[in-house]
Design an enzyme around this catalytic site. Structure first.
Site, mmCIF file in Angstrom:
data_model
loop_
_atom_site.group_PDB
_atom_site.id
_atom_site.type_symbol
_atom_site.label_atom_id
_atom_site.label_comp_id
_atom_site.label_asym_id
_atom_site.label_seq_id
_atom_site.Cartn_x
_atom_site.Cartn_y
_atom_site.Cartn_z
ATOM 1 N N HIS A 49 0.982 -1.320 -0.078
ATOM 2 C CA HIS A 49 0.050 -0.070 -0.054
ATOM 3 C C HIS A 49 0.806 1.256 -0.234
ATOM 4 C CE1 HIS A 49 -3.993 2.050 0.605
ATOM 5 N NE2 HIS A 49 -2.931 3.086 1.280
ATOM 6 N N CYS A 50 1.029 1.915 -1.284
ATOM 7 C CA CYS A 50 1.952 3.050 -1.316
ATOM 8 C C CYS A 50 1.235 3.741 -2.508
ATOM 9 C CB CYS A 50 3.301 3.130 -1.467
ATOM 10 S SG CYS A 50 3.746 1.520 -2.620
ATOM 11 N N HIS A 51 1.511 5.160 -2.648
ATOM 12 C CA HIS A 51 1.181 6.133 -3.686
ATOM 13 C C HIS A 51 2.308 6.667 -4.423
ATOM 14 C CE1 HIS A 51 -2.674 5.588 -1.271
ATOM 15 N NE2 HIS A 51 -2.244 6.167 -0.197
ATOM 16 N N THR A 95 -6.376 9.676 -4.616
ATOM 17 C CA THR A 95 -7.888 10.254 -4.789
ATOM 18 C C THR A 95 -7.578 11.679 -5.328
ATOM 19 O OG1 THR A 95 -8.083 11.270 -2.549
ATOM 20 C CG2 THR A 95 -9.364 9.305 -3.048
ATOM 21 N N HIS A 199 -6.379 -0.684 5.937
ATOM 22 C CA HIS A 199 -6.233 -0.211 7.393
ATOM 23 C C HIS A 199 -7.273 -0.818 8.132
ATOM 24 C CE1 HIS A 199 -3.942 2.160 4.245
ATOM 25 N NE2 HIS A 199 -4.748 3.223 4.286
ATOM 26 N N ASP A 268 2.230 2.843 3.181
ATOM 27 C CA ASP A 268 1.367 3.983 2.982
ATOM 28 C C ASP A 268 2.167 5.241 2.581
ATOM 29 O OD1 ASP A 268 -1.019 5.355 2.442
ATOM 30 O OD2 ASP A 268 -1.155 6.349 4.450
#
Ligand code: 0GY
Length: 313
Positions: A49-51, A95, A199, A268
């Site tokens: 989970h990373c962006h 987002t 999460h 994250d």
């Protein structure tokens, strides 16, 4: 001669948003000098989970975004991956990029097979666009129910998208606040794919780990073997705070021990929308042995589970 980008080294520090965008005034940028973790992850470990954010000059932020971050490029994400001793990434469409997955696709294509993606799509997405996303390495779509991040999408639109992505063999990632689970429970239980919860469903960790709120989430996982959970983001959930995030440990550890084959972990990075502090990513990795106390559990959490879900093809 090009210099190698290293977290904390030259060229690493965040410098706001490019492309004429202005980073939100209260925005906390990613850590300027993360520490080297004491914990060494097993070979093949996945940050699930990373962006990537922009850069805005190349991949403009969406008009409908609820925040404008600091740019956080794929090159920095790879540098962090290597620095932490991780091997692969699952990049989740943020987002602030809306349904335009260009920055995500650019990162996936540059990753040399070491990243997979979770996209956001609108109802209007065509079959050929979905196939192109699949070809780039997208394996899931995200449904976001967190009201501070997105406007509400009607249920029938989500159901339609769910049916379409199921036929591609993708899964669905869901993000919601724990207080919303009672009214979303039946919808989640009806989804036709593997379902990955971000999460841990955002529990209120001041409530008991065996209290009614978290029990409902555990029930969702127990009664629906297609439901998985990310046990990530102690920094978002904790009231006791860094570096140990002790109050979140019992929640994550309960899931890791009860559902060892259906849990995922991620940094994250670059940690959007944090208000109290910016976590040291090295310390986030040192948190893993607290929630997965044996080498066998860590192997499943960091390697086997994300490998099966994202990297089998
Ligand atoms: C996260 C959490 C958040 C933001 C997003 O896509 C996003 O904007 O996911 C948040 O603000 O809680 O998982 O990164």
């Amino acid at each position: 001669m090009s210099t190698v980008l290293v977290p904390g080294g030259p060229g690493w520090a965040a410098s706001g948003a490019s492309g004429g965008f202005t980073t939100d005034r209260d925005w906390l940028c990613y850590h300027p000098a993360p520490s080297k973790p004491d914990y060494v992850p097993p070979p093949g470990a996945v940050d699930a989970h990373c962006h990537v954010f922009g850069p805005g000059g190349a991949f403009p932020y969406a008009a409908q975004r609820k925040y404008t971050p600091c740019d956080a490029s794929k090159e920095r994400l790879w540098a962090l991956r290597d620095f932490l001793g991780l091997d692969r990434n699952v990049i989740v469409q943020a987002t602030c990029h809306g349904d335009d997955n260009s920055a995500l696709v650019d990162a996936l294509r540059a990753s040399e097979g070491r990243a997979r993606g979770v996209a956001s799509v609108a109802r209007s997405v065509s079959d050929s666009e979905l196939r192109a996303l699949d070809g780039a390495g997208v394996r899931a779509v995200r449904f976001n129910f967190v009201k501070r991040l997105v406007d509400t999408t009607p249920r029938e639109v989500l159901e339609e998208i769910a049916r379409r992505v199921a036929s591609l063999g993708w899964h669905i990632v869901i993000y919601f606040e724990a207080a919303e689970l009672p009214q979303l429970y039946d919808f989640f239980a009806s989804l036709p794919t593997t379902v990955v919860v971000d999460h841990m469903g955002r529990p209120d960790v001041t409530k008991p780990v065996d209290g009614a709120e978290f029990e409902l989430f555990v029930r969702l996982m127990r009664e629906h073997p297609n439901v998985w959970s990310k046990v990530s983001c102690p920094e978002r959930l904790s009231k006791t705070g860094p570096p140990g995030y002790e109050d979140v440990v019992p929640f994550a550890r309960r899931l890791v021990e009860a559902f060892p084959d259906r849990v995922l972990w991620g940094t994250d990075w670059p940690h959007p929308n944090l208000k109290t502090h910016m976590p040291d990513d090295g310390k986030l990795l040192d948190y893993v042995p607290q929630i997965a106390p044996t080498a066998a559990l860590r192997q499943r959490l960091l390697v086997d589970n994300p490998g099966r879900l994202y990297f089998d093809r």
